[in-house]
Scaffold this active site. Structure first.
Site, PDB file in Angstrom:
ATOM      1  N   SER A  73       0.839  -1.193   0.000  1.00 39.18           N
ATOM      2  CA  SER A  73       0.000   0.000   0.000  1.00 39.18           C
ATOM      3  C   SER A  73       0.882   1.253   0.000  1.00 39.18           C
ATOM      4  O   SER A  73       1.938   1.279   0.646  1.00 39.18           O
ATOM      5  CB  SER A  73      -0.891  -0.006   1.249  1.00 39.18           C
ATOM      6  OG  SER A  73      -1.460   1.256   1.451  1.00 39.18           O
ATOM      7  N   TYR A  88      -2.517  -1.433  10.027  1.00 34.20           N
ATOM      8  CA  TYR A  88      -2.646  -1.687   8.589  1.00 34.20           C
ATOM      9  C   TYR A  88      -1.365  -1.242   7.864  1.00 34.20           C
ATOM     10  O   TYR A  88      -0.753  -2.006   7.122  1.00 34.20           O
ATOM     11  CB  TYR A  88      -3.863  -0.950   8.031  1.00 34.20           C
ATOM     12  CG  TYR A  88      -4.017  -1.106   6.539  1.00 34.20           C
ATOM     13  CD1 TYR A  88      -4.488  -2.300   5.996  1.00 34.20           C
ATOM     14  CD2 TYR A  88      -3.649  -0.078   5.660  1.00 34.20           C
ATOM     15  CE1 TYR A  88      -4.598  -2.466   4.622  1.00 34.20           C
ATOM     16  CE2 TYR A  88      -3.754  -0.241   4.293  1.00 34.20           C
ATOM     17  CZ  TYR A  88      -4.237  -1.433   3.780  1.00 34.20           C
ATOM     18  OH  TYR A  88      -4.340  -1.601   2.412  1.00 34.20           O
TER      19      TYR A  88
HETATM   20  N1  LIG Z   1      -8.665  -0.615  -2.087  1.00 40.83           N
HETATM   21  C1  LIG Z   1      -7.634   0.144  -1.804  1.00 40.83           C
HETATM   22  O1  LIG Z   1      -7.721   1.384  -1.837  1.00 40.83           O
HETATM   23  C2  LIG Z   1      -6.305  -0.457  -1.477  1.00 40.83           C
HETATM   24  C3  LIG Z   1      -5.217   0.393  -1.335  1.00 40.83           C
HETATM   25  C4  LIG Z   1      -3.980  -0.140  -1.029  1.00 40.83           C
HETATM   26  C5  LIG Z   1      -3.839  -1.501  -0.892  1.00 40.83           C
HETATM   27  N2  LIG Z   1      -4.916  -2.312  -1.011  1.00 40.83           N
HETATM   28  C6  LIG Z   1      -4.705  -3.761  -0.846  1.00 40.83           C
HETATM   29  O2  LIG Z   1      -5.267  -4.448  -1.933  1.00 40.83           O
HETATM   30  C7  LIG Z   1      -5.650  -5.766  -1.524  1.00 40.83           C
HETATM   31  C8  LIG Z   1      -7.065  -6.029  -1.983  1.00 40.83           C
HETATM   32  O3  LIG Z   1      -7.943  -5.192  -1.252  1.00 40.83           O
HETATM   33  P1  LIG Z   1      -9.326  -4.678  -1.836  1.00 40.83           P
HETATM   34  O4  LIG Z   1      -9.235  -3.216  -1.933  1.00 40.83           O
HETATM   35  O5  LIG Z   1      -9.731  -5.469  -3.033  1.00 40.83           O
HETATM   36  O6  LIG Z   1     -10.232  -5.003  -0.581  1.00 40.83           O
HETATM   37  P2  LIG Z   1     -11.553  -5.858  -0.411  1.00 40.83           P
HETATM   38  O7  LIG Z   1     -12.509  -5.544  -1.490  1.00 40.83           O
HETATM   39  O8  LIG Z   1     -11.950  -5.716   1.004  1.00 40.83           O
HETATM   40  O9  LIG Z   1     -11.001  -7.340  -0.667  1.00 40.83           O
HETATM   41  C9  LIG Z   1     -10.186  -7.980   0.282  1.00 40.83           C
HETATM   42  C10 LIG Z   1      -9.963  -9.403  -0.172  1.00 40.83           C
HETATM   43  O10 LIG Z   1      -9.253 -10.089   0.864  1.00 40.83           O
HETATM   44  C11 LIG Z   1      -9.910 -11.309   1.111  1.00 40.83           C
HETATM   45  N3  LIG Z   1      -9.765 -11.713   2.516  1.00 40.83           N
HETATM   46  C12 LIG Z   1      -9.879 -10.948   3.625  1.00 40.83           C
HETATM   47  N4  LIG Z   1      -9.719 -11.700   4.743  1.00 40.83           N
HETATM   48  C13 LIG Z   1      -9.484 -12.967   4.322  1.00 40.83           C
HETATM   49  C14 LIG Z   1      -9.228 -14.210   4.975  1.00 40.83           C
HETATM   50  N5  LIG Z   1      -9.186 -14.288   6.314  1.00 40.83           N
HETATM   51  N6  LIG Z   1      -9.042 -15.304   4.214  1.00 40.83           N
HETATM   52  C15 LIG Z   1      -9.094 -15.216   2.872  1.00 40.83           C
HETATM   53  N7  LIG Z   1      -9.339 -14.089   2.187  1.00 40.83           N
HETATM   54  C16 LIG Z   1      -9.517 -12.981   2.896  1.00 40.83           C
HETATM   55  C17 LIG Z   1     -11.375 -11.024   0.822  1.00 40.83           C
HETATM   56  O11 LIG Z   1     -12.022 -12.232   0.579  1.00 40.83           O
HETATM   57  P3  LIG Z   1     -13.653 -12.331   0.673  1.00 40.83           P
HETATM   58  O12 LIG Z   1     -14.163 -11.619  -0.530  1.00 40.83           O
HETATM   59  O13 LIG Z   1     -13.895 -13.780   0.683  1.00 40.83           O
HETATM   60  O14 LIG Z   1     -14.037 -11.627   1.937  1.00 40.83           O
HETATM   61  C18 LIG Z   1     -11.273 -10.157  -0.418  1.00 40.83           C
HETATM   62  O15 LIG Z   1     -11.140 -10.936  -1.581  1.00 40.83           O
HETATM   63  C19 LIG Z   1      -5.492  -5.785   0.010  1.00 40.83           C
HETATM   64  O16 LIG Z   1      -4.268  -6.424   0.325  1.00 40.83           O
HETATM   65  C20 LIG Z   1      -5.427  -4.315   0.378  1.00 40.83           C
HETATM   66  O17 LIG Z   1      -4.717  -4.089   1.576  1.00 40.83           O
HETATM   67  C21 LIG Z   1      -6.138  -1.816  -1.311  1.00 40.83           C
END
Ligand SMILES: NC(=O)c1ccc[n+]([C@@H]2O[C@H](COP(=O)([O-])OP(=O)(O)OC[C@H]3O[C@@H](n4cnc5c(N)ncnc54)[C@H](OP(=O)(O)O)[C@@H]3O)[C@@H](O)[C@H]2O)c1
Length: 217
Positions: A73, A88
């Protein structure tokens, strides 16, 4: 780990994307949430990523090729602090160091390890107030982000693939750390107040609904 190793046995895993991540509790002081909640975050963001990578690497080493993409991130790379989201950002700092060192370790074995460090992407992880702010034109959709992300695989140990995020990264470099710290804390306190108000409104709506059901009975 045993189940994971059994599941990948015999598979030619070419690309591993460690995408799973947890960002909640968000906009909270460290002492406000249960320690268990922070531990859950560490387990997914840091520990699971480590275990899955360790499980997949032996096959890649054997075949002499592969790529590992770890989702970090910008909160831990492009700016000096991420207050009220401390655990985080700290887990994401681990992800970037883990990736950078593995990149050096495994490059000569034909394996590319990369940390991608995006700013906000429009997923459910992002507070809705953020998506309505002046920043929203700089927040890519998940599809747009994924297209850019795939193009960057194999291009160095750390990157931020979306053009809007590259712009934000440059802008962030211009500000002094103290200014960043002040702005981030102010903005996160604002988001915290908005989410607390929204939560209070939901609770009182649920209370009203319950009272009406009782009245009808
Ligand atoms: N969105 C942003 O602005 C942003 C910015 C920087 C970094 N990121 C990083 O990008 C990555 C994806 O995030 P996102 O934005 O797509 O968030 P999101 O929509 O909340 O998706 C998170 C993903 O993680 C999975 N997950 C969470 N806990 C889990 C567990 N215990 N076991 C297995 N799977 C689990 C969820 O699975 P389920 O669908 O089954 O719950 C979902 O597929 C993350 O690492 C996040 O930190 C995101």
């Amino acid at each position: 780990m045993r189940r994971l190793q059994a599941a990948i046995e015999g598979l030619d895993v070419g690309v591993l994307v460690n995408n799973a991540g947890v960002a909640r509790p968000a906009m909270a002081y460290l002492h406000e949430a249960d320690v268990e909640a922070w531990v859950r975050m560490v387990r997914v963001n840091l520990w699971a990523l480590t275990e899955v990578t360790a499980a997949v690497l032996p096959g890649m080493v054997e075949r002499g090729r592969g790529a590992v993409l770890n989702m970090g991130s910008a909160s831990s790379e492009a700016i000096p602090s991420f207050p009220l989201n401390t655990i985080y950002a700290a887990t994401k700092r681990y992800v970037s160091m883990f990736s950078r060192s593995l990149y050096v370790e495994y490059r000569s074995k034909g394996i590319d390890v990369q940390c991608q460090a995006p700013f906000f992407v429009a997923t459910r992880l992002v507070p809705s107030a953020m998506l309505d702010s002046w920043l929203s034109p700089l927040v890519p959709t998940p599809d747009a982000y994924a297209r850019a992300a795939v193009r960057w695989i194999g291009h160095g140990p750390l990157c931020t693939p979306a053009v809007s995020h590259q712009l934000l990264w440059c802008l962030a470099g211009v500000l002094l750390d103290a200014a960043h710290d002040w702005l981030r804390l102010r903005e996160h306190l604002r988001l915290r107040a908005l989410s607390q108000r929204a939560r209070a409104a939901r609770v009182s709506a649920a209370d009203r609904g319950e009272k009406m059901t009782h009245a009808k009975k």
